[in-house]
Design a protein around this motif. Structure first.
Motif, short mmCIF file in Angstrom:
data_model
loop_
_atom_site.label_atom_id
_atom_site.label_comp_id
_atom_site.label_asym_id
_atom_site.label_seq_id
_atom_site.Cartn_x
_atom_site.Cartn_y
_atom_site.Cartn_z
N ALA A 119 0.84 -1.19 0.00
CA ALA A 119 0.00 0.00 0.00
C ALA A 119 0.88 1.25 0.00
O ALA A 119 1.98 1.25 0.55
CB ALA A 119 -0.90 0.00 1.23
N THR A 120 0.39 2.27 -0.62
CA THR A 120 1.12 3.54 -0.63
C THR A 120 0.86 4.28 0.68
O THR A 120 -0.05 3.95 1.45
CB THR A 120 0.66 4.42 -1.80
OG1 THR A 120 -0.73 4.75 -1.61
CG2 THR A 120 0.83 3.68 -3.12
N ASP A 121 1.67 5.31 0.94
CA ASP A 121 1.55 6.06 2.19
C ASP A 121 0.19 6.73 2.32
O ASP A 121 -0.30 6.94 3.43
CB ASP A 121 2.65 7.12 2.27
CG ASP A 121 4.02 6.51 2.47
OD1 ASP A 121 4.09 5.34 2.90
OD2 ASP A 121 5.03 7.20 2.20
N ASN A 122 -0.42 7.09 1.20
CA ASN A 122 -1.70 7.80 1.23
C ASN A 122 -2.91 6.88 1.11
O ASN A 122 -4.04 7.35 1.02
CB ASN A 122 -1.74 8.84 0.10
CG ASN A 122 -0.68 9.91 0.26
OD1 ASN A 122 -0.40 10.32 1.38
ND2 ASN A 122 -0.08 10.34 -0.84
N PRO A 128 -5.28 -10.41 -7.83
CA PRO A 128 -6.72 -10.58 -8.08
C PRO A 128 -7.36 -11.60 -7.13
O PRO A 128 -6.81 -12.68 -6.90
CB PRO A 128 -6.76 -11.07 -9.53
CG PRO A 128 -5.52 -10.51 -10.15
CD PRO A 128 -4.48 -10.56 -9.07
N GLY A 129 -8.50 -11.23 -6.59
CA GLY A 129 -9.25 -12.13 -5.71
C GLY A 129 -8.88 -12.05 -4.26
O GLY A 129 -9.52 -12.69 -3.42
N THR A 130 -7.84 -11.28 -3.91
CA THR A 130 -7.42 -11.17 -2.52
C THR A 130 -8.44 -10.36 -1.72
O THR A 130 -8.91 -9.32 -2.18
CB THR A 130 -6.04 -10.51 -2.41
OG1 THR A 130 -5.08 -11.33 -3.06
CG2 THR A 130 -5.62 -10.31 -0.97
N GLU A 131 -8.77 -10.83 -0.52
CA GLU A 131 -9.61 -10.07 0.39
C GLU A 131 -8.80 -8.97 1.05
O GLU A 131 -7.64 -9.18 1.41
CB GLU A 131 -10.16 -10.96 1.49
CG GLU A 131 -11.33 -11.81 1.14
CD GLU A 131 -11.88 -12.50 2.38
OE1 GLU A 131 -13.01 -12.19 2.78
OE2 GLU A 131 -11.18 -13.36 2.94
N ARG A 149 -7.85 -1.60 3.52
CA ARG A 149 -8.68 -1.93 2.36
C ARG A 149 -7.84 -2.17 1.11
O ARG A 149 -8.36 -2.18 0.00
CB ARG A 149 -9.72 -0.83 2.13
CG ARG A 149 -10.62 -0.63 3.35
CD ARG A 149 -11.71 0.39 3.12
NE ARG A 149 -12.46 0.65 4.34
CZ ARG A 149 -13.45 -0.11 4.82
NH1 ARG A 149 -13.81 -1.19 4.17
NH2 ARG A 149 -14.06 0.21 5.95
N HIS A 150 -6.55 -2.39 1.31
CA HIS A 150 -5.63 -2.65 0.20
C HIS A 150 -5.68 -4.13 -0.17
O HIS A 150 -5.70 -5.00 0.70
CB HIS A 150 -4.20 -2.28 0.63
CG HIS A 150 -3.16 -2.54 -0.40
ND1 HIS A 150 -3.14 -1.91 -1.62
CD2 HIS A 150 -2.09 -3.39 -0.40
CE1 HIS A 150 -2.11 -2.34 -2.33
NE2 HIS A 150 -1.46 -3.24 -1.61
N ASP A 151 -5.68 -4.44 -1.47
CA ASP A 151 -5.86 -5.83 -1.93
C ASP A 151 -4.55 -6.52 -2.32
O ASP A 151 -4.57 -7.61 -2.89
CB ASP A 151 -6.86 -5.90 -3.08
CG ASP A 151 -6.33 -5.22 -4.35
OD1 ASP A 151 -5.19 -4.72 -4.36
OD2 ASP A 151 -7.08 -5.20 -5.35
#
Length: 207
Positions: A106-109, A120-123, A114-116
């Motif tokens: 995930a980026t800092d912002n 594909p398909g990752t919760e 809620r990052h996947d």
């Protein structure tokens, strides 16, 4: 008083094969089956004559563990898919190295809950928290004095967070170290209106 024994499933084939678990439907190894029997005996010793209700994830490794426990305790069994481990989408069943090579941080912002992960398909972690909190509410609503929940290591942390009343928004960062085949104990004290994580990851029964 209400007690909930949270069992993390014992050794499964994806463990020994070095594969990503998640929703990949791995089975117990022969060692894992033996460990499930030891878990059942440890629970029987703790529960004595009491018959709990039993809840389990629907994945094979947890369901087989739960069936062994239910057979020993004579307990009714409820299968709840919301007790599954986090899905890693296309990574499920692939080598762990594949997952590490394809993860996108995930980026800092960005809201990391809620990052996947870019797979594909990752919760997202928040999606897992929301379904595990819903499962825990159903377990709480069950009128039995004693319950056994068979689940996965990552899921267990969110169950503990839900039990002690951690807000959903904070729970995605909760981490309680448990190992395969461990038994943790949750206790509700009606007199003090307290929800206690009374024991984390008992493993002496595994020898």
């Amino acid at each position: 008083m209400k007690t909930v024994y949270v069992v993390t499933h014992p050794e499964a084939t994806h463990h020994v094969d070095g594969l990503v678990g998640g929703w990949y439907d791995s089975d117990l190894t022969e060692r894992g089956i033996a460990q499930a029997g030891k878990i059942a005996e440890a629970l029987a010793a703790e529960l004595g004559d009491a018959t709990p209700t039993l809840f389990t994830s629907d994945l094979l490794r947890t369901r087989r563990t739960a069936e062994i426990i239910a057979g020993r305790l004579g307990a009714p069994l409820t299968v709840d898919p919301d007790l599954r481990e986090r899905s890693f989408g296309e990574a499920g069943g692939k080598p762990q190295a594949w997952l590490q090579d394809h993860l996108v941080p995930a980026t800092d912002n960005e809201d990391w809950t809620r990052h996947d992960e870019g797979i594909p398909g990752t919760e997202t972690r928040m999606a897992v928290v929301e379904r595990v909190y819903a499962a825990l509410q159903r377990i709480r609503d069950d009128p039995a004095e004693h319950q056994v929940v068979v689940t996965h290591g990552g899921t267990a942390s969110y169950l503990f967070a839900a039990w002690i009343g951690m807000p959903v928004e904070a729970a995605a960062g909760a981490y309680f170290r448990v190992t395969s085949g461990g038994i943790s104990l949750l206790r509700k004290d009606d007199h003090h209106r307290a929800f206690e994580l009374a024991r984390l990851n008992r493993t002496d029964h595994l020898g």
